[in-house]
Design a protein around this motif. Structure first.
Motif, PDB file in Angstrom:
ATOM      1  N   LEU A 157       0.824  -1.205   0.000  1.00 36.34           N
ATOM      2  CA  LEU A 157       0.000   0.000   0.000  1.00 36.34           C
ATOM      3  C   LEU A 157       0.861   1.259   0.000  1.00 36.34           C
ATOM      4  O   LEU A 157       0.527   2.249  -0.656  1.00 36.34           O
ATOM      5  CB  LEU A 157      -0.933   0.001   1.209  1.00 36.34           C
ATOM      6  CG  LEU A 157      -2.047  -1.047   1.198  1.00 36.34           C
ATOM      7  CD1 LEU A 157      -2.804  -1.033   2.526  1.00 36.34           C
ATOM      8  CD2 LEU A 157      -3.010  -0.809   0.036  1.00 36.34           C
ATOM      9  N   ALA A 158       1.969   1.213   0.734  1.00 35.52           N
ATOM     10  CA  ALA A 158       2.867   2.365   0.774  1.00 35.52           C
ATOM     11  C   ALA A 158       3.471   2.609  -0.597  1.00 35.52           C
ATOM     12  O   ALA A 158       3.554   3.750  -1.061  1.00 35.52           O
ATOM     13  CB  ALA A 158       3.966   2.146   1.811  1.00 35.52           C
ATOM     14  N   GLU A 159       3.883   1.551  -1.265  1.00 36.21           N
ATOM     15  CA  GLU A 159       4.454   1.683  -2.606  1.00 36.21           C
ATOM     16  C   GLU A 159       3.405   2.191  -3.585  1.00 36.21           C
ATOM     17  O   GLU A 159       3.669   3.057  -4.421  1.00 36.21           O
ATOM     18  CB  GLU A 159       5.003   0.334  -3.076  1.00 36.21           C
ATOM     19  CG  GLU A 159       5.656   0.358  -4.456  1.00 36.21           C
ATOM     20  CD  GLU A 159       6.913   1.209  -4.491  1.00 36.21           C
ATOM     21  OE1 GLU A 159       7.312   1.625  -5.583  1.00 36.21           O
ATOM     22  OE2 GLU A 159       7.497   1.461  -3.423  1.00 36.21           O
ATOM     23  N   LYS A 160       2.186   1.658  -3.455  1.00 32.30           N
ATOM     24  CA  LYS A 160       1.088   2.106  -4.319  1.00 32.30           C
ATOM     25  C   LYS A 160       0.796   3.577  -4.080  1.00 32.30           C
ATOM     26  O   LYS A 160       0.567   4.336  -5.025  1.00 32.30           O
ATOM     27  CB  LYS A 160      -0.153   1.255  -4.042  1.00 32.30           C
ATOM     28  CG  LYS A 160      -1.329   1.561  -4.949  1.00 32.30           C
ATOM     29  CD  LYS A 160      -2.491   0.627  -4.655  1.00 32.30           C
ATOM     30  CE  LYS A 160      -3.682   0.945  -5.549  1.00 32.30           C
ATOM     31  NZ  LYS A 160      -4.834   0.050  -5.258  1.00 32.30           N
ATOM     32  N   GLN A 161       0.791   3.979  -2.796  1.00 29.75           N
ATOM     33  CA  GLN A 161       0.517   5.374  -2.472  1.00 29.75           C
ATOM     34  C   GLN A 161       1.607   6.278  -3.022  1.00 29.75           C
ATOM     35  O   GLN A 161       1.335   7.378  -3.518  1.00 29.75           O
ATOM     36  CB  GLN A 161       0.413   5.539  -0.953  1.00 29.75           C
ATOM     37  CG  GLN A 161      -0.052   6.912  -0.499  1.00 29.75           C
ATOM     38  CD  GLN A 161      -1.500   7.174  -0.838  1.00 29.75           C
ATOM     39  OE1 GLN A 161      -2.293   6.249  -0.941  1.00 29.75           O
ATOM     40  NE2 GLN A 161      -1.831   8.432  -1.040  1.00 29.75           N
ATOM     41  N   ASN A 162       2.857   5.836  -2.941  1.00 27.19           N
ATOM     42  CA  ASN A 162       3.971   6.630  -3.445  1.00 27.19           C
ATOM     43  C   ASN A 162       3.908   6.817  -4.950  1.00 27.19           C
ATOM     44  O   ASN A 162       4.444   7.782  -5.487  1.00 27.19           O
ATOM     45  CB  ASN A 162       5.303   5.982  -3.059  1.00 27.19           C
ATOM     46  CG  ASN A 162       5.617   6.141  -1.588  1.00 27.19           C
ATOM     47  OD1 ASN A 162       5.111   7.057  -0.942  1.00 27.19           O
ATOM     48  ND2 ASN A 162       6.427   5.250  -1.043  1.00 27.19           N
ATOM     49  N   ASN A 163       3.246   5.885  -5.642  1.00 32.14           N
ATOM     50  CA  ASN A 163       3.150   5.956  -7.099  1.00 32.14           C
ATOM     51  C   ASN A 163       1.837   6.562  -7.570  1.00 32.14           C
ATOM     52  O   ASN A 163       1.570   6.602  -8.775  1.00 32.14           O
ATOM     53  CB  ASN A 163       3.311   4.554  -7.707  1.00 32.14           C
ATOM     54  CG  ASN A 163       4.735   4.054  -7.602  1.00 32.14           C
ATOM     55  OD1 ASN A 163       5.680   4.828  -7.718  1.00 32.14           O
ATOM     56  ND2 ASN A 163       4.907   2.764  -7.366  1.00 32.14           N
ATOM     57  N   LEU A 164       1.008   7.034  -6.632  1.00 33.07           N
ATOM     58  CA  LEU A 164      -0.293   7.581  -6.990  1.00 33.07           C
ATOM     59  C   LEU A 164      -0.187   9.074  -7.275  1.00 33.07           C
ATOM     60  O   LEU A 164       0.424   9.818  -6.516  1.00 33.07           O
ATOM     61  CB  LEU A 164      -1.289   7.350  -5.847  1.00 33.07           C
ATOM     62  CG  LEU A 164      -2.697   7.899  -6.051  1.00 33.07           C
ATOM     63  CD1 LEU A 164      -3.403   7.184  -7.198  1.00 33.07           C
ATOM     64  CD2 LEU A 164      -3.515   7.764  -4.764  1.00 33.07           C
ATOM     65  N   VAL A 165      -0.789   9.486  -8.384  1.00 31.86           N
ATOM     66  CA  VAL A 165      -0.866  10.901  -8.743  1.00 31.86           C
ATOM     67  C   VAL A 165      -2.341  11.266  -8.858  1.00 31.86           C
ATOM     68  O   VAL A 165      -3.063  10.700  -9.684  1.00 31.86           O
ATOM     69  CB  VAL A 165      -0.152  11.195 -10.079  1.00 31.86           C
ATOM     70  CG1 VAL A 165      -0.240  12.683 -10.406  1.00 31.86           C
ATOM     71  CG2 VAL A 165       1.301  10.742 -10.031  1.00 31.86           C
ATOM     72  N   SER A 166      -2.780  12.212  -8.033  1.00 28.97           N
ATOM     73  CA  SER A 166      -4.152  12.709  -8.114  1.00 28.97           C
ATOM     74  C   SER A 166      -4.133  14.000  -8.919  1.00 28.97           C
ATOM     75  O   SER A 166      -3.508  14.981  -8.505  1.00 28.97           O
ATOM     76  CB  SER A 166      -4.718  12.974  -6.716  1.00 28.97           C
ATOM     77  OG  SER A 166      -4.807  11.772  -5.977  1.00 28.97           O
ATOM     78  N   VAL A 167      -4.794  13.977 -10.060  1.00 30.25           N
ATOM     79  CA  VAL A 167      -4.721  15.112 -10.978  1.00 30.25           C
ATOM     80  C   VAL A 167      -6.122  15.543 -11.386  1.00 30.25           C
ATOM     81  O   VAL A 167      -7.003  14.710 -11.606  1.00 30.25           O
ATOM     82  CB  VAL A 167      -3.869  14.758 -12.223  1.00 30.25           C
ATOM     83  CG1 VAL A 167      -4.419  13.542 -12.950  1.00 30.25           C
ATOM     84  CG2 VAL A 167      -3.770  15.938 -13.168  1.00 30.25           C
ATOM     85  N   ALA A 168      -6.323  16.851 -11.455  1.00 32.98           N
ATOM     86  CA  ALA A 168      -7.575  17.412 -11.969  1.00 32.98           C
ATOM     87  C   ALA A 168      -7.264  18.174 -13.246  1.00 32.98           C
ATOM     88  O   ALA A 168      -6.206  18.812 -13.359  1.00 32.98           O
ATOM     89  CB  ALA A 168      -8.216  18.344 -10.940  1.00 32.98           C
ATOM     90  N   VAL A 169      -8.155  18.091 -14.203  1.00 40.12           N
ATOM     91  CA  VAL A 169      -7.949  18.768 -15.478  1.00 40.12           C
ATOM     92  C   VAL A 169      -9.219  19.499 -15.891  1.00 40.12           C
ATOM     93  O   VAL A 169     -10.325  19.025 -15.655  1.00 40.12           O
ATOM     94  CB  VAL A 169      -7.540  17.775 -16.592  1.00 40.12           C
ATOM     95  CG1 VAL A 169      -6.189  17.153 -16.307  1.00 40.12           C
ATOM     96  CG2 VAL A 169      -8.595  16.685 -16.748  1.00 40.12           C
ATOM     97  N   THR A 170      -9.034  20.658 -16.506  1.00 38.01           N
ATOM     98  CA  THR A 170     -10.168  21.356 -17.102  1.00 38.01           C
ATOM     99  C   THR A 170     -10.273  21.048 -18.590  1.00 38.01           C
ATOM    100  O   THR A 170     -11.226  21.485 -19.241  1.00 38.01           O
ATOM    101  CB  THR A 170     -10.032  22.878 -16.904  1.00 38.01           C
ATOM    102  OG1 THR A 170      -8.827  23.314 -17.535  1.00 38.01           O
ATOM    103  CG2 THR A 170      -9.994  23.243 -15.435  1.00 38.01           C
ATOM    104  N   ILE A 171      -9.298  20.316 -19.117  1.00 34.98           N
ATOM    105  CA  ILE A 171      -9.292  19.947 -20.532  1.00 34.98           C
ATOM    106  C   ILE A 171      -9.026  18.439 -20.648  1.00 34.98           C
ATOM    107  O   ILE A 171      -7.912  18.009 -20.930  1.00 34.98           O
ATOM    108  CB  ILE A 171      -8.241  20.757 -21.323  1.00 34.98           C
ATOM    109  CG1 ILE A 171      -6.966  20.981 -20.481  1.00 34.98           C
ATOM    110  CG2 ILE A 171      -8.803  22.064 -21.816  1.00 34.98           C
ATOM    111  CD1 ILE A 171      -5.864  21.690 -21.214  1.00 34.98           C
TER     112      ILE A 171
END
Length: 299
Positions: free
Chosen positions: A85-99
């Motif tokens: 889970l720690a490795e997964k969390q370290n590789n997670l990118v939460s991104v928001a886009v308007t396009i």
């Protein structure tokens, strides 16, 4: 539950010999003997039969060993799960886009160079984007409007011209450019309230001196162009970052001479919050991606 006592017991049970167990644990034999005695006192029964220097598990000790082995197996399993889970969390990118039209190419390219990355993606709303960044709900946003805040880093990259898409049958379709006021009586196809592109539509039309007549509202840009191609209205169209489906439709894009219609595309993130390697790499890659889009347009 005293894990140290259980670990010492497990080692003595394995060797059936106090001296060997003490050597394996790197403790003194008296300290090991004292720990085993405390364990037996706490449980209320003997775990070993002792005869001189010999020590051997009794039936109660054999039963307890199964319990102890199960406990340490579950602990090991839990530690592996936490590491995953720690490795997964370290590789997670939460991104928001308007396009969102840029996402397939952007994310596919990033995964080629950072294959372990995982994404949590949001469709960005103008009024929520700043709160999402400040609360940590998202790591980074690709925005078509500046996001300002004391703790936010806004990096503008592209100044993109906005055209007006009209159906090929439109009376102005044979023109190369128009003043926006010339379509004040046309129905507009727009995004719903809360979207940056909707705000932009109202802003540009307001600068031209009129409020647009909204014929259709929808949150899918591909559908917007389909509706334009069917002669159901006109719509603003980005000149650089847009759906590739537009080139396949009977739609004409007109340059707007008055007012000046542009938007800024950039990245924004919380500058004081810790960023994982994956987030830092994504910011670098997305910056390069947008700069490449700008370079291709000017070449």
């Amino acid at each position: 539950m005293d894990l140290l006592q259980m670990r010492y017991f497990q080692e003595v049970a394995k060797h059936q010999h106090l001296t060997k167990a003490a050597q394996a644990l790197n403790v003194s034999q008296p300290a090991l003997s004292k720990t085993i005695s405390k364990l037996e006192q706490r449980l209320g029964y003997k775990l070993f039969n002792r005869s001189g220097r010999k020590i051997q598990l009794n039936p109660l000790g054999e039963a307890y060993l199964q319990v102890v082995d199960n406990v340490f197996r579950e602990i090991q399993k839990g530690e592996k799960e936490l590491a995953f889970l720690a490795e997964k969390q370290n590789n997670l990118v939460s991104v928001a886009v308007t396009i969102p039209t840029i996402l397939p190419e952007l994310l596919a390219g990033f995964l080629d160079v950072y294959p372990n990355a995982r994404f949590r993606q949001y469709q960005a709303f103008a009024e929520r984007l700043k709160n999402q960044l400040e609360s940590g709900e998202i790591d980074v946003a690709i925005s078509t409007f500046p996001i300002e805040g004391e703790d936010l880093e806004w990096r503008p990259i592209i100044e993109e011209e906005i055209f007006l898409a009209v159906p090929s049958s439109h009376p102005l379709a044979d023109r190369e450019d128009i003043a926006l006021i010339e379509v004040k009586n046309d129905p507009f196809i727009v995004m719903p309230p809360g979207y940056g592109f909707r705000d932009m539509t109202e802003q540009f039309c307001g600068e031209a001196g009129f409020y647009p007549d909204f014929a259709f509202e929808g949150d899918e840009t591909g559908v917007t162009y389909e509706l334009v191609s069917k002669g159901l209205g006109v719509a603003f169209s980005p000149s650089l970052i847009r759906s590739k489906r537009l080139s396949t439709l009977p739609v004409k894009e007109l340059r707007i001479s008055q007012p000046v219609c542009t938007r800024t595309v950039g990245l924004v993130w919380h500058k004081d919050r810790h960023q994982t390697d994956a987030v830092q790499e994504f910011i670098r890659y997305a910056t390069g991606f947008l700069e490449q889009v700008k370079a291709q347009a000017s070449s």
